[in-house]
Design a protein around this motif. Sequence first.
Motif, PDB file in Angstrom:
ATOM      1  N   THR A  35     -13.633  25.054  16.737  1.00 40.20           N
ATOM      2  CA  THR A  35     -12.342  24.373  16.607  1.00 40.20           C
ATOM      3  C   THR A  35     -12.028  24.077  15.149  1.00 40.20           C
ATOM      4  O   THR A  35     -10.911  24.331  14.682  1.00 40.20           O
ATOM      5  N   VAL A  36     -13.000  23.567  14.411  1.00 40.28           N
ATOM      6  CA  VAL A  36     -12.778  23.229  13.004  1.00 40.28           C
ATOM      7  C   VAL A  36     -12.447  24.481  12.194  1.00 40.28           C
ATOM      8  O   VAL A  36     -11.490  24.500  11.411  1.00 40.28           O
ATOM      9  N   GLN A  37     -13.205  25.546  12.380  1.00 36.56           N
ATOM     10  CA  GLN A  37     -12.963  26.758  11.601  1.00 36.56           C
ATOM     11  C   GLN A  37     -11.631  27.411  11.972  1.00 36.56           C
ATOM     12  O   GLN A  37     -10.901  27.892  11.091  1.00 36.56           O
ATOM     13  N   LEU A  38     -11.277  27.404  13.252  1.00 39.55           N
ATOM     14  CA  LEU A  38      -9.978  27.946  13.669  1.00 39.55           C
ATOM     15  C   LEU A  38      -8.839  27.109  13.099  1.00 39.55           C
ATOM     16  O   LEU A  38      -7.794  27.645  12.702  1.00 39.55           O
ATOM     17  N   PHE A  39      -9.026  25.790  13.049  1.00 40.40           N
ATOM     18  CA  PHE A  39      -8.037  24.895  12.457  1.00 40.40           C
ATOM     19  C   PHE A  39      -7.810  25.249  10.983  1.00 40.40           C
ATOM     20  O   PHE A  39      -6.668  25.412  10.532  1.00 40.40           O
ATOM     21  N   VAL A  40      -8.883  25.377  10.220  1.00 45.79           N
ATOM     22  CA  VAL A  40      -8.764  25.674   8.791  1.00 45.79           C
ATOM     23  C   VAL A  40      -8.089  27.030   8.587  1.00 45.79           C
ATOM     24  O   VAL A  40      -7.197  27.175   7.739  1.00 45.79           O
ATOM     25  N   LEU A  41      -8.469  28.035   9.372  1.00 40.64           N
ATOM     26  CA  LEU A  41      -7.844  29.350   9.245  1.00 40.64           C
ATOM     27  C   LEU A  41      -6.358  29.294   9.582  1.00 40.64           C
ATOM     28  O   LEU A  41      -5.541  29.946   8.918  1.00 40.64           O
ATOM     29  N   ALA A  42      -5.979  28.512  10.592  1.00 42.79           N
ATOM     30  CA  ALA A  42      -4.568  28.373  10.958  1.00 42.79           C
ATOM     31  C   ALA A  42      -3.774  27.707   9.828  1.00 42.79           C
ATOM     32  O   ALA A  42      -2.640  28.086   9.550  1.00 42.79           O
ATOM     33  N   VAL A  43      -4.375  26.713   9.169  1.00 41.28           N
ATOM     34  CA  VAL A  43      -3.703  26.056   8.033  1.00 41.28           C
ATOM     35  C   VAL A  43      -3.441  27.074   6.937  1.00 41.28           C
ATOM     36  O   VAL A  43      -2.334  27.180   6.402  1.00 41.28           O
ATOM     37  N   ASP A  46      -3.257  30.307   7.123  1.00 38.53           N
ATOM     38  CA  ASP A  46      -2.319  31.349   7.551  1.00 38.53           C
ATOM     39  C   ASP A  46      -0.906  30.831   7.775  1.00 38.53           C
ATOM     40  O   ASP A  46      -0.003  31.598   8.100  1.00 38.53           O
ATOM     41  N   GLY A  47      -0.698  29.516   7.652  1.00 37.33           N
ATOM     42  CA  GLY A  47       0.634  28.951   7.831  1.00 37.33           C
ATOM     43  C   GLY A  47       1.082  28.872   9.279  1.00 37.33           C
ATOM     44  O   GLY A  47       2.267  28.800   9.569  1.00 37.33           O
ATOM     45  N   GLU A  48       0.133  28.867  10.204  1.00 41.23           N
ATOM     46  CA  GLU A  48       0.429  28.792  11.639  1.00 41.23           C
ATOM     47  C   GLU A  48       0.538  27.331  12.059  1.00 41.23           C
ATOM     48  O   GLU A  48      -0.351  26.783  12.722  1.00 41.23           O
ATOM     49  N   ASP A  49       1.647  26.680  11.696  1.00 40.91           N
ATOM     50  CA  ASP A  49       1.794  25.241  11.912  1.00 40.91           C
ATOM     51  C   ASP A  49       1.684  24.828  13.378  1.00 40.91           C
ATOM     52  O   ASP A  49       1.097  23.799  13.701  1.00 40.91           O
ATOM     53  N   GLU A  50       2.240  25.614  14.293  1.00 39.34           N
ATOM     54  CA  GLU A  50       2.147  25.254  15.719  1.00 39.34           C
ATOM     55  C   GLU A  50       0.704  25.253  16.197  1.00 39.34           C
ATOM     56  O   GLU A  50       0.276  24.375  16.936  1.00 39.34           O
ATOM     57  N   GLU A  51      -0.055  26.239  15.755  1.00 39.03           N
ATOM     58  CA  GLU A  51      -1.477  26.298  16.111  1.00 39.03           C
ATOM     59  C   GLU A  51      -2.224  25.119  15.485  1.00 39.03           C
ATOM     60  O   GLU A  51      -3.059  24.488  16.134  1.00 39.03           O
ATOM     61  N   VAL A  52      -1.915  24.800  14.238  1.00 37.59           N
ATOM     62  CA  VAL A  52      -2.547  23.679  13.541  1.00 37.59           C
ATOM     63  C   VAL A  52      -2.322  22.390  14.317  1.00 37.59           C
ATOM     64  O   VAL A  52      -3.267  21.639  14.592  1.00 37.59           O
ATOM     65  N   VAL A  53      -1.082  22.116  14.678  1.00 37.82           N
ATOM     66  CA  VAL A  53      -0.745  20.886  15.398  1.00 37.82           C
ATOM     67  C   VAL A  53      -1.476  20.834  16.739  1.00 37.82           C
ATOM     68  O   VAL A  53      -1.896  19.769  17.183  1.00 37.82           O
ATOM     69  N   GLY A  54      -1.693  21.978  17.362  1.00 44.01           N
ATOM     70  CA  GLY A  54      -2.433  22.027  18.627  1.00 44.01           C
ATOM     71  C   GLY A  54      -3.884  21.594  18.502  1.00 44.01           C
ATOM     72  O   GLY A  54      -4.488  21.146  19.471  1.00 44.01           O
ATOM     73  N   TYR A  55      -4.452  21.728  17.308  1.00 43.16           N
ATOM     74  CA  TYR A  55      -5.837  21.308  17.089  1.00 43.16           C
ATOM     75  C   TYR A  55      -5.949  19.831  16.717  1.00 43.16           C
ATOM     76  O   TYR A  55      -7.045  19.295  16.657  1.00 43.16           O
ATOM     77  N   LEU A  56      -4.820  19.180  16.447  1.00 41.85           N
ATOM     78  CA  LEU A  56      -4.841  17.788  15.982  1.00 41.85           C
ATOM     79  C   LEU A  56      -4.573  16.814  17.121  1.00 41.85           C
ATOM     80  O   LEU A  56      -3.807  17.101  18.040  1.00 41.85           O
ATOM     81  N   ASP A  57      -5.187  15.634  17.031  1.00 39.64           N
ATOM     82  CA  ASP A  57      -4.967  14.563  17.995  1.00 39.64           C
ATOM     83  C   ASP A  57      -3.480  14.188  17.972  1.00 39.64           C
ATOM     84  O   ASP A  57      -2.918  13.927  16.904  1.00 39.64           O
ATOM     85  N   PRO A  58      -2.822  14.163  19.135  1.00 33.07           N
ATOM     86  CA  PRO A  58      -1.401  13.791  19.170  1.00 33.07           C
ATOM     87  C   PRO A  58      -1.123  12.416  18.562  1.00 33.07           C
ATOM     88  O   PRO A  58      -0.018  12.159  18.072  1.00 33.07           O
TER      89      PRO A  58
END
Length: 141
Positions: A43-51, A53-65
């Motif tokens: 989860t952490v590594q996918l989060f960093v890669l999404a950041v 790559d500019g994949e904001d929707e994916e990034v927000v999905g990894y974060l606590d609402p």
Amino acid sequence: MTNRPNLVLAVVAGLVVALAVIAGLLTATREPPELDPATPEGTVQLFVLAVIDGEDEEVVGYLDPALGCRTPLPEVYRPSRISMAVAESTTTGETARVVLDVTEQAGGFLDSSTHREVFDLRADGDGWILTGHPWPIFSCK
């Protein structure tokens, strides 16, 4: 007699260059590892890669609402190239902490910096979400 040492030196130099080329080719063509979003480390590594790559929707999905992050993310620091390695990971019940060693490459061969980042997570369904304000997103407001 002076020709023999020069020949040996030329052969050794040629072998070193050939080994360097082979190592470079193997590094450039290797497959990236499969990251499992069902694990804190993945989860952490996918989060960093999404950041990055500019994949904001994916990034927000990894974060606590509860952090209140929405797309598009406000002025987020996005390093251009990084390498990362999990230095430490601990899971206790519904929470986890992952420590990443991150090396950012700015462009030149010697132009890099390494730092250690700590990510706190909590279990969420079949996966994990990041809590707090993880690197490189320090605030969504």
